[in-house]
Write an enzyme that holds these catalytic residues in place. Structure first.
Site, short mmCIF file in Angstrom:
data_model
loop_
_atom_site.label_atom_id
_atom_site.label_comp_id
_atom_site.label_asym_id
_atom_site.label_seq_id
_atom_site.Cartn_x
_atom_site.Cartn_y
_atom_site.Cartn_z
N ARG A 146 0.86 -1.19 0.00
CA ARG A 146 0.00 0.00 0.00
C ARG A 146 0.89 1.24 0.00
NH1 ARG A 146 -1.77 -0.01 6.47
NH2 ARG A 146 0.37 -0.27 7.15
N CYS A 150 2.49 7.78 -6.56
CA CYS A 150 3.20 9.03 -6.88
C CYS A 150 2.25 10.20 -6.61
CB CYS A 150 3.61 9.01 -8.35
SG CYS A 150 4.06 10.64 -8.99
N GLU A 185 -1.51 7.68 7.24
CA GLU A 185 -0.09 7.89 7.56
C GLU A 185 0.72 8.38 6.36
OE1 GLU A 185 1.31 4.29 9.48
OE2 GLU A 185 0.43 4.91 11.38
N GLU A 341 -5.06 5.56 16.26
CA GLU A 341 -4.67 4.15 16.42
C GLU A 341 -3.89 4.05 17.72
OE1 GLU A 341 -2.61 2.59 12.98
OE2 GLU A 341 -4.08 3.43 11.60
C1 GAL Z 1 -0.25 1.61 11.24
C2 GAL Z 1 -1.21 1.74 10.08
C3 GAL Z 1 -2.34 0.74 10.21
C4 GAL Z 1 -1.79 -0.62 10.47
C5 GAL Z 1 -0.91 -0.58 11.70
C6 GAL Z 1 -0.34 -1.94 12.03
O1 GAL Z 1 0.93 2.27 10.98
O2 GAL Z 1 -1.77 3.01 10.04
O3 GAL Z 1 -3.11 0.72 9.03
O4 GAL Z 1 -1.11 -1.05 9.36
O5 GAL Z 1 0.13 0.30 11.47
O6 GAL Z 1 0.56 -2.39 11.10
#
Ligand code: GAL
Length: 702
Positions: A146, A150, A185, A341
């Site tokens: 993912r 560009c 991110e 998160e």
């Molecule tokens: C973060 C990302 C999430 C998930 C998590 C665990 O950096 O935003 O989508 O991938 O890491 O790998």
């Protein structure tokens, strides 16, 4: 010919249209302040990152029931589901997401939708291979994983506009959708393809206007790198020998950071226009420094970030995470933020990264966020995935959905937050101390890292931790922030400075502030060119020193001896100070410069400048420095804390809410000097308050 009446009508209509335009232009700007609790209907934002598309629909209702029982009132959905939303170019299907939202909304759970642009569909790569970024050897990435797109590919930008517009239009009036998270991110990779090269050349042209100005600023006379046409300017791609002009490299870092901001803005503008009234955010990465968050976050309503304390091995070392929170808060003028998160389980991809944390620690880390100004916590993720790369990245639940100990800890906190929402609402983390983060300096050190073990972020942490050990809160400021409310500003290794920043710092000190600088400050101008003034360059006068010699670390041991005869081991770099107006506060003990000052203190205007020409090896040495600073600047230090225990405060109407957090596996006692009320239990706590292992106390003066 128009009649008078027709002319009048035309004028009125155009005035009306102008007013409308002004109103919509206003609506496009993010608000000056944002209250997350108001936004979430008066509830503390407490949620999970949920991927309903990963699970059978029959599971959704069971999930929503379990979430509600845990006090969850918020989810983030949709951020990687582009192919499910747009299975065929231009044909959208949101029915599945509508159904998921309905189930969740019935259980009192509101949603932020992620725009899915971090994970473009395979069909988009197949049709437009040039949406993928190119690496520095000129090879395009291919489909998979993912975020390898560009930022300047016209096909990718068109596809972004299409999917974001479709989502915004579809959810415009959905009461259960309260906001948007843009992409995921934003950061690497840097793309080296022709689109990005042309965009960089355009960026340079807008900045420098003439090639003469660019050549002069970058010093392109060196190695004959003078450019005679804008189209000759390269990207800092792979070349034999590797080294690019550091001025070009710094501008390229700025360009890439601006490109991420512009991409985010592009989405934000569509969302504001097509789904007005819903808040917009992004999930930042704390200490990640590929982007200048003080710029990236400007178009957002509020800051959100992804907090994973388990990247460190030592779970009781809370300073790195605390600094992440404070930097994120500082990136938008100290407004309260949310964690999009929050660590909800053990991390891992191909292997598990780290060891399991006690269930209580997950709650303690979430409280740490609250203590540092978070008005929202959203755990990543609700349940560990059965599929894909993140099978080892634990959610709150494991794949079997058993209400495990992490779920119990999350539920406990859900109840507690509901109880203290009124108390928290409107309170903020405030501090008389600021840590100045200079994105330009950080980037310049990436380009030329100085010596093998130099680490700008470690410099930040060393000072930060010393204040936090003394229970003093720290705000993070950026060069453009307002400095006026601080007593102390610590600006470690302020490598790159421009005249505006120098003037601001001078003004701060002259008016009574205390400024702390450390080695390699004032070395470069804003073009990453070395000053021809005596070091520390434009900061020399206020520091009251002149540096005519220095010694980079070459594995030799060095020490500073302070005025009390105490010796402090030092490393990495040794600036040998000549005093102009400053006094010495510590001298080197070894080598040909034994007896020469390595740290100084200067009175300048009403204030002071401390210069530490080296990096001290022991945390106690920084604690001693903080003690001395407190005296000079009139700072009150808090109680001393056992290792692994944090004391943080939020304030409202002059009243403090204290968070006492124990990250260790043993009970700990702290002397707070007075009995306080524990708002989680309603009970009074003695002045000598003890906190069980991995536990938290939230205390107020009754
Ligand atoms: C973060 C990302 C999430 C998930 C998590 C665990 O950096 O935003 O989508 O991938 O890491 O790998």
């Amino acid at each position: 010919m128009k009649t008078r009446v027709e002319v009048m009508v035309a004028l009125l209509v155009s005035a009306f249209i102008l007013t409308l335009c002004a109103a919509s232009a206003q609506a496009q700007a993010p608000p000056k302040s944002f209250d997350l609790i108001d936004w979430n209907g008066g509830k503390f934002v407490y949620g999970v990152d949920y991927y309903p598309e990963h699970w059978d629909e029959v599971q959704w209702e069971r999930d929503a029931v379990m979430m509600q029982a845990a006090g969850i009132n918020f989810v983030r959905l949709g951020e990687f589901a582009w192919v499910k939303m747009e299975p065929v170019e231009g044909k959208f299907d949101f029915a599945w997401l509508d159904r998921a939202l309905k189930v969740l909304n019935v259980h009192g759970i509101k949603a932020v939708l992620g725009t899915p642009t971090a994970s473009p569909p395979a069909w988009l790569y197949a049709k437009f291979p040039d949406i993928a970024a190119m690496d520095e050897n000129g090879v395009r990435y291919r489909y998979g994983s993912r975020r390898n797109y560009c930022l300047h590919s016209p096909s990718f930008l068109a596809a972004t506009r299409r999917v974001v517009s479709a989502m915004a239009t579809h959810y415009r009036n959905h009461p259960g959708v309260i906001g948007w998270q843009i992409d995921n991110e934003l950061g690497d990779p840097i793309c080296y393809d022709p689109y990005c090269r042309a965009a960089f050349q355009k960026w340079c042209r807008a900045k420098y206007k003439t090639l003469e100005a660019l050549n002069k600023a970058w010093g392109t006379i060196f190695w004959g790198h003078t450019y005679l046409a804008w189209t000759e300017i390269p990207l800092p791609w792979n070349t034999l020998g590797g080294a690019h002009n550091p001025s070009l490299a710094l501008d390229h870092r700025r360009f890439h950071s601006d490109a991420m901001r512009d991409y985010l803005k592009l989405q934000a503008e569509i969302l504001r226009k097509l789904s007005p009234g819903k808040a917009i955010t992004h999930n930042d990465m704390g200490m990640y420094d590929g982007v200048d968050y003080s710029q990236l976050n400007a178009p957002l309503d509020f800051v959100a970030w992804d907090n994973y304390p388990m990247f460190g091995e030592n779970y009781s070392d809370y300073a790195g995470t605390g600094l992440g929170h404070d930097l994120m808060r500082g990136s938008k003028n100290n407004q309260n933020f949310m964690v999009m998160e929050e660590q909800g389980g053990l991390p891992g991809w191909d292997i598990f990264w780290g060891r399991q944390a006690a269930p209580g620690l997950y709650r303690a880390w979430a409280y740490q966020a609250v203590a540092h100004g978070a008005d929202g916590i959203c755990y990543f993720r609700w349940r560990t995935s059965r599929y894909g790369t993140e099978q080892y990245w634990q959610g709150v639940l494991d794949q079997d959905s058993y209400p495990n100990a992490r779920y119990q800890a999350v539920s406990q906190m859900g109840k507690e937050l509901a109880q203290i929402t009124g108390l928290l609402k409107g309170s903020k983390a405030v501090s008389p101390v600021a840590l100045l983060v200079s994105p330009d300096s950080r980037w310049a050190f990436h380009i030329q890292p100085l010596v093998k073990d130099f680490d700008y972020n470690r410099q930040l942490r060393l000072y930060y931790s010393a204040f936090r050990r003394a229970s003093v809160g720290v705000n993070v400021v950026f060069p453009q922030s307002d400095f006026t409310s601080y007593k102390v500003i610590v600006a470690p290794s302020l490598f790159v400075v421009d005249p505006a920043l120098v003037a601001k710092l001078e003004d701060f000190v002259k008016k009574g502030g205390t400024l702390v600088l450390s080695y390699r400050s004032g070395v470069k101008d804003e073009h990453n060119v070395v000053t021809n003034q005596t070091l520390p360059g434009p900061l020399a006068e206020m520091a009251g020193i002149a540096i005519h010699d220095f010694d980079p670390q070459t594995n030799q041991e060095q020490e500073l001896e302070d005025g009390e005869g105490e010796r402090h081991p030092a490393r990495i770099w040794f600036d040998i100070l000549d005093l102009t107006t400053a006094g010495s506060i510590a001298t080197y003990t070894k080598g040909y410069y034994a007896g020469k000052p390595g740290a100084s203190f200067n009175q300048y205007g009403q204030g002071h400048v401390v210069y530490l020409g080296t990096e001290l090896s022991k945390s106690e040495s920084y604690s001693k420095l903080v003690g001395a600073l407190a005296e000079a600047a009139g700072l009150t230090l808090g109680p001393s804390l056992p290792e692994g225990v944090e004391l943080a405060a939020r304030e409202k109407d002059g009243k403090r809410i204290l968070f006492l957090l124990n990250y260790t596996d043993k009970p700990q006692t702290v002397s707070l000097g007075q009995a306080l009320q524990n708002v989680l239990t309603g009970q009074s706590e003695p002045a000598e308050v003890s906190v069980p292992a991995f536990d938290v106390k939230v205390l107020v003066n009754p």
